[in-house]
Design a protein around this motif. Structure first.
Motif, PDB file in Angstrom:
ATOM      1  N   ALA A   1       2.143   1.710  -3.547  1.00  0.00           N
ATOM      2  CA  ALA A   1       1.041   2.112  -4.410  1.00  0.00           C
ATOM      3  C   ALA A   1       0.685   3.577  -4.197  1.00  0.00           C
ATOM      4  O   ALA A   1       0.418   4.306  -5.160  1.00  0.00           O
ATOM      5  CB  ALA A   1      -0.176   1.220  -4.154  1.00  0.00           C
ATOM      6  N   ARG A   2       0.692   4.029  -2.966  1.00  0.00           N
ATOM      7  CA  ARG A   2       0.374   5.426  -2.696  1.00  0.00           C
ATOM      8  C   ARG A   2       1.472   6.346  -3.230  1.00  0.00           C
ATOM      9  O   ARG A   2       1.185   7.421  -3.757  1.00  0.00           O
ATOM     10  CB  ARG A   2       0.188   5.644  -1.198  1.00  0.00           C
ATOM     11  CG  ARG A   2      -0.334   7.037  -0.853  1.00  0.00           C
ATOM     12  CD  ARG A   2      -0.716   7.149   0.597  1.00  0.00           C
ATOM     13  NE  ARG A   2      -1.305   8.444   0.887  1.00  0.00           N
ATOM     14  CZ  ARG A   2      -2.583   8.759   0.712  1.00  0.00           C
ATOM     15  NH1 ARG A   2      -3.418   7.852   0.223  1.00  0.00           N
ATOM     16  NH2 ARG A   2      -3.037   9.958   1.014  1.00  0.00           N
TER      17      ARG A   2
ATOM     18  N   ARG B   1       0.829  -1.206   0.000  1.00  0.00           N
ATOM     19  CA  ARG B   1       0.000   0.000   0.000  1.00  0.00           C
ATOM     20  C   ARG B   1       0.864   1.257   0.000  1.00  0.00           C
ATOM     21  O   ARG B   1       0.497   2.276  -0.602  1.00  0.00           O
ATOM     22  CB  ARG B   1      -0.945  -0.013   1.202  1.00  0.00           C
ATOM     23  CG  ARG B   1      -2.112  -0.982   1.065  1.00  0.00           C
ATOM     24  CD  ARG B   1      -3.133  -0.776   2.161  1.00  0.00           C
ATOM     25  NE  ARG B   1      -2.596  -1.157   3.463  1.00  0.00           N
ATOM     26  CZ  ARG B   1      -2.702  -2.375   3.985  1.00  0.00           C
ATOM     27  NH1 ARG B   1      -3.317  -3.333   3.303  1.00  0.00           N
ATOM     28  NH2 ARG B   1      -2.210  -2.650   5.179  1.00  0.00           N
TER      29      ARG B   1
ATOM     30  N   GLY C   1       0.895   6.619  -6.937  1.00  0.00           N
ATOM     31  CA  GLY C   1      -0.425   7.033  -7.369  1.00  0.00           C
ATOM     32  C   GLY C   1      -1.273   5.923  -7.929  1.00  0.00           C
ATOM     33  O   GLY C   1      -2.059   6.151  -8.851  1.00  0.00           O
ATOM     34  N   LEU C   2      -1.141   4.713  -7.370  1.00  0.00           N
ATOM     35  CA  LEU C   2      -1.945   3.581  -7.829  1.00  0.00           C
ATOM     36  C   LEU C   2      -2.954   3.205  -6.757  1.00  0.00           C
ATOM     37  O   LEU C   2      -2.810   3.556  -5.586  1.00  0.00           O
ATOM     38  CB  LEU C   2      -1.050   2.386  -8.148  1.00  0.00           C
ATOM     39  CG  LEU C   2      -0.026   2.603  -9.271  1.00  0.00           C
ATOM     40  CD1 LEU C   2       0.893   1.400  -9.382  1.00  0.00           C
ATOM     41  CD2 LEU C   2      -0.731   2.847 -10.597  1.00  0.00           C
ATOM     42  N   SER C   3      -3.969   2.453  -7.159  1.00  0.00           N
ATOM     43  CA  SER C   3      -5.009   2.010  -6.236  1.00  0.00           C
ATOM     44  C   SER C   3      -4.944   0.497  -6.088  1.00  0.00           C
ATOM     45  O   SER C   3      -4.750  -0.227  -7.070  1.00  0.00           O
ATOM     46  CB  SER C   3      -6.393   2.422  -6.746  1.00  0.00           C
ATOM     47  OG  SER C   3      -7.409   1.863  -5.936  1.00  0.00           O
ATOM     48  N   THR C   4      -5.086   0.035  -4.850  1.00  0.00           N
ATOM     49  CA  THR C   4      -5.106  -1.406  -4.578  1.00  0.00           C
ATOM     50  C   THR C   4      -6.518  -1.903  -4.309  1.00  0.00           C
ATOM     51  O   THR C   4      -6.709  -2.921  -3.645  1.00  0.00           O
ATOM     52  CB  THR C   4      -4.209  -1.735  -3.367  1.00  0.00           C
ATOM     53  OG1 THR C   4      -4.700  -1.023  -2.211  1.00  0.00           O
ATOM     54  CG2 THR C   4      -2.769  -1.339  -3.623  1.00  0.00           C
ATOM     55  N   ALA C   5      -7.527  -1.175  -4.822  1.00  0.00           N
ATOM     56  CA  ALA C   5      -8.914  -1.571  -4.572  1.00  0.00           C
ATOM     57  C   ALA C   5      -9.210  -2.942  -5.158  1.00  0.00           C
ATOM     58  O   ALA C   5      -9.931  -3.750  -4.566  1.00  0.00           O
ATOM     59  CB  ALA C   5      -9.864  -0.522  -5.144  1.00  0.00           C
ATOM     60  N   ASP C   6      -8.664  -3.225  -6.325  1.00  0.00           N
ATOM     61  CA  ASP C   6      -8.841  -4.537  -6.935  1.00  0.00           C
ATOM     62  C   ASP C   6      -7.827  -5.488  -6.319  1.00  0.00           C
ATOM     63  O   ASP C   6      -6.656  -5.498  -6.685  1.00  0.00           O
ATOM     64  CB  ASP C   6      -8.650  -4.451  -8.452  1.00  0.00           C
ATOM     65  CG  ASP C   6      -8.854  -5.813  -9.132  1.00  0.00           C
ATOM     66  OD1 ASP C   6      -9.384  -6.715  -8.463  1.00  0.00           O
ATOM     67  OD2 ASP C   6      -8.495  -5.931 -10.305  1.00  0.00           O
TER      68      ASP C   6
ATOM     69  N   TRP D   1      -3.227  -8.077  -6.269  1.00  0.00           N
ATOM     70  CA  TRP D   1      -2.372  -7.463  -5.267  1.00  0.00           C
ATOM     71  C   TRP D   1      -2.037  -8.436  -4.145  1.00  0.00           C
ATOM     72  O   TRP D   1      -0.896  -8.475  -3.659  1.00  0.00           O
ATOM     73  CB  TRP D   1      -3.044  -6.215  -4.708  1.00  0.00           C
ATOM     74  CG  TRP D   1      -3.228  -5.134  -5.723  1.00  0.00           C
ATOM     75  CD1 TRP D   1      -4.330  -4.902  -6.485  1.00  0.00           C
ATOM     76  CD2 TRP D   1      -2.273  -4.146  -6.124  1.00  0.00           C
ATOM     77  NE1 TRP D   1      -4.133  -3.840  -7.326  1.00  0.00           N
ATOM     78  CE2 TRP D   1      -2.882  -3.349  -7.122  1.00  0.00           C
ATOM     79  CE3 TRP D   1      -0.974  -3.840  -5.721  1.00  0.00           C
ATOM     80  CZ2 TRP D   1      -2.229  -2.277  -7.731  1.00  0.00           C
ATOM     81  CZ3 TRP D   1      -0.319  -2.775  -6.329  1.00  0.00           C
ATOM     82  CH2 TRP D   1      -0.942  -2.018  -7.311  1.00  0.00           C
TER      83      TRP D   1
END
Length: 317
Positions: A139-140, A136, A143-148, A152
């Motif tokens: 990713a932060r 996380r 600028g990426l999202s780990t929602a999916d 991950w």
């Protein structure tokens, strides 16, 4: 002033003057940061990445999830390899004397017959919370999202296997350094630094699912190696008296507090290295121009070195 008005009613409270000076110093500091582009961008990145919060989260997961995994793994591998991993762990934190003996005994104890296969598997899966916290953070930073979570989580578990291989490799390098009579040679230091750089480079690539090119991740990997090596060197100076004093005062609990402090510092070095490394990839000057990355339209573009919005402290009317 009327007679009904108490004397000194219009005077400013004593603490108001103190807080007023604090606001003035804060505004001056932000104005100076805004006039120095690099300082302003560093402040912007640190606030965006949440350096303190990320460091605390990764350090806490390292204490609660990673250390139990090391105990389980060292109990399942040959005794000699488990001893080398325990020594490497103690050396990295600069532990000596009673504290090093306690950590060595804890890490190398045989718990395989006690917790069983199911317990060992659960411990290893729980350790993925550490790699997820590290994931996380990266990713932060980028600028990426780990929602999916489909890919991950798999990547975080795969990283754990690589992390154990990295510990084994570093233990082997330490064994070659200490037990083969060539500890004074320069080659072992070069091998150690190279292995660490490659590991942190690979770490960012795997945890980000390959969504950023290798060249973009290289500055952060080099800074991660420098930060962790510097922390290990500084630990040789401040950790022995710190841990021994806490061990004498609080027993094993004091050692746990000392290890938690070191893990938070270790996590902080990684967070700062990743953030500064990403900032270096936004410089359009050689040799940093080679690390620049133009994100595709579907991906968030990295924050470029354009004017940073640092809002001054809002003043009450």
């Amino acid at each position: 002033m009327s007679e009904s008005t108490p004397p000194g009613a219009d005077a400013e409270p004593p603490r108001a003057g103190v807080w007023g000076r604090v606001r003035q110093v804060t505004e001056w500091g932000r104005a100076e940061a805004d006039s120095l582009p690099w300082v302003g961008h560093l402040i912007h990145e640190w606030r965006r990445v949440e350096v303190v919060d990320r460091s605390l989260a990764i350090g806490a997961q390292g204490l609660l999830a990673l250390l139990p995994m090391l105990v389980v793994v060292t109990s399942l591998v040959p005794d000699e390899l488990g001893k080398l991993v325990g020594e490497r762990f103690s050396d990295s934190m600069g532990l000596t004397g009673a504290s090093a003996d306690t950590v060595q005994t804890t890490v190398t104890q045989d718990v395989g017959s006690t917790i069983g296969f199911i317990g060992a598997l659960i411990t290893l899966l729980t350790a993925s919370s550490f790699s997820r916290a590290l994931q996380r953070m990266h990713a932060r930073v980028h600028g990426l999202s780990t929602a999916d979570a489909s890919g991950w989580i798999v990547a975080s578990l795969f990283w754990l296997a690589g992390f154990l291989a990295f510990l084994a490799a570093m233990a082997a390098v330490a064994w070659l350094r200490d037990d083969t009579g060539i500890g004074g040679s320069w080659w072992w230091l070069l091998v150690s630094l190279t292995v660490q750089t490659l590991f942190w480079w690979w770490t960012a690539h795997v945890l980000l699912l390959g969504l950023r090119p290798y060249r973009v991740l290289l500055p952060g990997a080099i800074l991660s190696m420098i930060g962790t090596v510097a922390l290990a060197g500084a630990s040789d100076l401040f950790m022995p008296p710190y841990t021994n004093r806490y061990l004498e005062s609080f027993g094993v609990l004091g050692l746990v507090l000392a290890i938690a402090t070191w893990l938070i510092g270790f996590a902080g070095a990684l967070v700062l290295a990743a953030g500064i490394g990403r900032l270096l990839t936004t410089i359009d000057v050689l040799p940093f121009r080679w690390f620049r990355y133009d994100a595709p339209p579907s991906a968030p573009a990295p924050h470029d070195l354009t004017p940073v919005e640092i809002h001054p402290t809002r003043r009450k009317p």
